[in-house]
Scaffold this motif. Structure first.
Motif, short mmCIF file in Angstrom:
data_model
loop_
_atom_site.label_atom_id
_atom_site.label_comp_id
_atom_site.label_asym_id
_atom_site.label_seq_id
_atom_site.Cartn_x
_atom_site.Cartn_y
_atom_site.Cartn_z
N ALA A 1 0.48 -1.59 0.29
CA ALA A 1 0.03 -0.13 0.14
C ALA A 1 0.87 1.22 0.41
O ALA A 1 0.49 2.20 0.11
CB ALA A 1 -1.33 0.11 0.98
N SER B 1 2.62 6.45 -1.10
CA SER B 1 1.23 5.21 -0.80
C SER B 1 -0.73 5.47 -1.83
O SER B 1 -1.25 6.19 -2.07
CB SER B 1 0.84 5.95 0.78
N GLU B 2 -0.87 4.19 -1.45
CA GLU B 2 -2.01 4.05 -1.87
C GLU B 2 -2.87 5.23 -1.13
O GLU B 2 -4.10 5.08 -1.54
CB GLU B 2 -2.71 2.58 -2.54
N TYR B 3 -2.94 4.96 -0.09
CA TYR B 3 -4.29 5.29 0.90
C TYR B 3 -2.72 6.06 1.96
O TYR B 3 -2.06 5.48 2.61
CB TYR B 3 -5.05 5.19 1.55
#
Length: 173
Positions: free
Chosen positions: A4, A76-78
């Motif tokens: 992530a 980052s993805e989140y």
């Protein structure tokens, strides 16, 4: 180093940057379940000599690493916030981060670049521009702004305001 955090994409984007700017290097700090996979990806991309995995480092070492860097990258993805970005900014580093939830609150054109999530081309372009000095970031202004908003004194002021509100609020009457 988990999926992530976008570290595989970071390596791929960096490989593109390194082709154009062969003197660039990437230092990755941290450890995690993907280390072996990332080392293999580094090898397959032919960037073993210019990508350095530091593993976990002590907090006292981070300012030294930041002082030697051109920017801090977190694809980052989140993220709900990103203490790591704030730490880097407090040392004067411009930040490249994704529009993934948290960094949009504090990364702007004065201190970094926001890119779309999972956009390797945008990440490579942002890294290339910062390495070439395209934005002319003022590291002392980045550090001062981060400390003003997120440093110990700022935290103490906010806590004092919260306590004052509790003590003088409707429940105390």
């Amino acid at each position: 180093l988990i999926r992530a955090k976008g570290v595989v994409m970071l390596l791929q984007a960096f490989a593109e940057v390194h082709k154009m700017l062969p003197d660039t290097e990437l230092t990755a700090v941290g450890d995690g379940p993907m280390m072996a996979e990332l080392q293999e990806e580094r090898k397959s991309l032919g960037i073993e000599e210019c990508v350095h995995f530091m593993g976990n480092v002590k907090n006292e070492q981070l300012p030294l690493l930041y002082a030697d860097a051109d920017c801090f990258v977190l694809p980052s993805e989140y993220e709900t916030f990103s203490v790591a970005c704030i730490e880097a900014m407090s040392c004067g580093l411009p930040v490249i981060a994704t529009k993934c939830g948290g960094p949009e609150e504090f990364v702007d054109e004065t201190n970094g670049i926001l890119i779309p999530v999972k956009d390797s081309a945008a990440l490579a372009d942002a890294m290339k521009k910062i390495c070439q000095g395209s934005f002319g970031y003022d590291r002392s202004k980045i550090a001062a702004a981060a400390m003003e908003k997120y440093g110990g004194n700022a935290l103490a002021r906010r806590l004092a305001e919260i306590y004052k509100g509790i003590l003088t609020g409707p429940a105390s009457q």
